[in-house]
Design a protein around this motif. Sequence first.
Motif, PDB file in Angstrom:
ATOM      1  N   GLY A  77       0.769  -1.257  -0.111  1.00  0.00           N
ATOM      2  CA  GLY A  77      -0.440  -0.168  -0.540  1.00  0.00           C
ATOM      3  C   GLY A  77       0.768   0.864  -0.119  1.00  0.00           C
ATOM      4  N   LEU A  78       1.949   0.986   0.567  1.00  0.00           N
ATOM      5  CA  LEU A  78       2.715   2.531   1.077  1.00  0.00           C
ATOM      6  C   LEU A  78       3.737   2.977  -0.479  1.00  0.00           C
ATOM      7  CD1 LEU A  78       4.006   2.438   4.402  1.00  0.00           C
ATOM      8  CD2 LEU A  78       2.859   3.770   3.422  1.00  0.00           C
ATOM      9  N   ARG A  79       3.679   1.675  -1.375  1.00  0.00           N
ATOM     10  CA  ARG A  79       4.870   1.015  -2.698  1.00  0.00           C
ATOM     11  C   ARG A  79       3.248   1.967  -3.178  1.00  0.00           C
ATOM     12  NH1 ARG A  79       7.588  -4.281  -4.176  1.00  0.00           N
ATOM     13  NH2 ARG A  79       7.569  -2.664  -5.709  1.00  0.00           N
ATOM     14  N   ARG A  80       2.253   1.161  -3.601  1.00  0.00           N
ATOM     15  CA  ARG A  80       1.449   2.046  -4.671  1.00  0.00           C
ATOM     16  C   ARG A  80       1.054   4.110  -4.087  1.00  0.00           C
ATOM     17  NH1 ARG A  80      -1.245  -2.132  -3.691  1.00  0.00           N
ATOM     18  NH2 ARG A  80      -2.512  -1.252  -2.079  1.00  0.00           N
ATOM     19  N   GLU A  81       1.111   4.584  -3.009  1.00  0.00           N
ATOM     20  CA  GLU A  81       0.988   5.582  -2.843  1.00  0.00           C
ATOM     21  C   GLU A  81       2.382   6.166  -2.998  1.00  0.00           C
ATOM     22  OE1 GLU A  81      -0.125   6.572   1.840  1.00  0.00           O
ATOM     23  OE2 GLU A  81      -1.886   4.720   1.178  1.00  0.00           O
ATOM     24  N   LEU A  82       3.779   5.732  -2.429  1.00  0.00           N
ATOM     25  CA  LEU A  82       4.809   6.382  -3.506  1.00  0.00           C
ATOM     26  C   LEU A  82       5.098   6.531  -4.659  1.00  0.00           C
ATOM     27  CD1 LEU A  82       6.700   7.987  -2.664  1.00  0.00           C
ATOM     28  CD2 LEU A  82       8.189   5.750  -1.689  1.00  0.00           C
ATOM     29  N   ARG A  83       4.109   5.919  -5.184  1.00  0.00           N
ATOM     30  CA  ARG A  83       4.137   5.899  -6.515  1.00  0.00           C
ATOM     31  C   ARG A  83       3.196   6.683  -7.162  1.00  0.00           C
ATOM     32  NH1 ARG A  83       4.937   0.285  -7.764  1.00  0.00           N
ATOM     33  NH2 ARG A  83       2.822  -0.416  -7.143  1.00  0.00           N
ATOM     34  N   THR A  84       2.400   7.166  -6.880  1.00  0.00           N
ATOM     35  CA  THR A  84       1.245   8.387  -6.761  1.00  0.00           C
ATOM     36  C   THR A  84       2.003   9.212  -6.588  1.00  0.00           C
ATOM     37  OG1 THR A  84      -0.593   6.754  -6.372  1.00  0.00           O
ATOM     38  CG2 THR A  84      -1.058   8.817  -6.145  1.00  0.00           C
ATOM     39  N   ILE A  85       2.882   9.683  -5.302  1.00  0.00           N
ATOM     40  CA  ILE A  85       3.031  10.693  -5.312  1.00  0.00           C
ATOM     41  C   ILE A  85       3.936  11.197  -6.489  1.00  0.00           C
ATOM     42  CG2 ILE A  85       4.986  12.288  -3.341  1.00  0.00           C
ATOM     43  CD1 ILE A  85       3.116  10.738  -1.545  1.00  0.00           C
ATOM     44  N   ALA A  86       5.421  10.259  -6.594  1.00  0.00           N
ATOM     45  CA  ALA A  86       6.252  10.325  -7.657  1.00  0.00           C
ATOM     46  C   ALA A  86       5.469  10.535  -9.334  1.00  0.00           C
ATOM     47  CB  ALA A  86       7.228   9.672  -8.101  1.00  0.00           C
ATOM     48  N   THR A  87       4.611  10.021  -9.018  1.00  0.00           N
ATOM     49  CA  THR A  87       3.832  10.300 -10.489  1.00  0.00           C
ATOM     50  C   THR A  87       3.636  12.280 -10.526  1.00  0.00           C
ATOM     51  OG1 THR A  87       3.190   8.766 -11.481  1.00  0.00           O
ATOM     52  CG2 THR A  87       2.213  10.351 -12.638  1.00  0.00           C
TER      53      THR A  87
END
Length: 112
Positions: A77-87
Amino acid sequence: MKLTERQVLEQFDTVTRKELRRWVHSGWIVPAQSESGPSFDDVDVARIRLVYELRRDMNVNDDAVPIILALLDQLYGLRRELRTIATALLEQPDEVRQQLKQALLSHIGQQH
């Protein structure tokens, strides 16, 4: 692709129907429910493989499995959120990205 319980069990020679049903009952695996019974997707199959490896290959007991699964769920879940933030950051103007970079570097420098 959705698989029936029988199709899933065909992929795992040593997982019994009883074990799979217990894992589902325990909430370790959460397949969709259809009129013909549980319907397993690719994520469910991967999770079954993980539970199988935890139980059989790593000798993890029943009490530890839900803890490990919960921690892995949090990590993904944190990895998904981090990907969203990076995008979202990549979509910002260069000036904004540079300001954020400086702020992060300053914050990291204060911690050391």
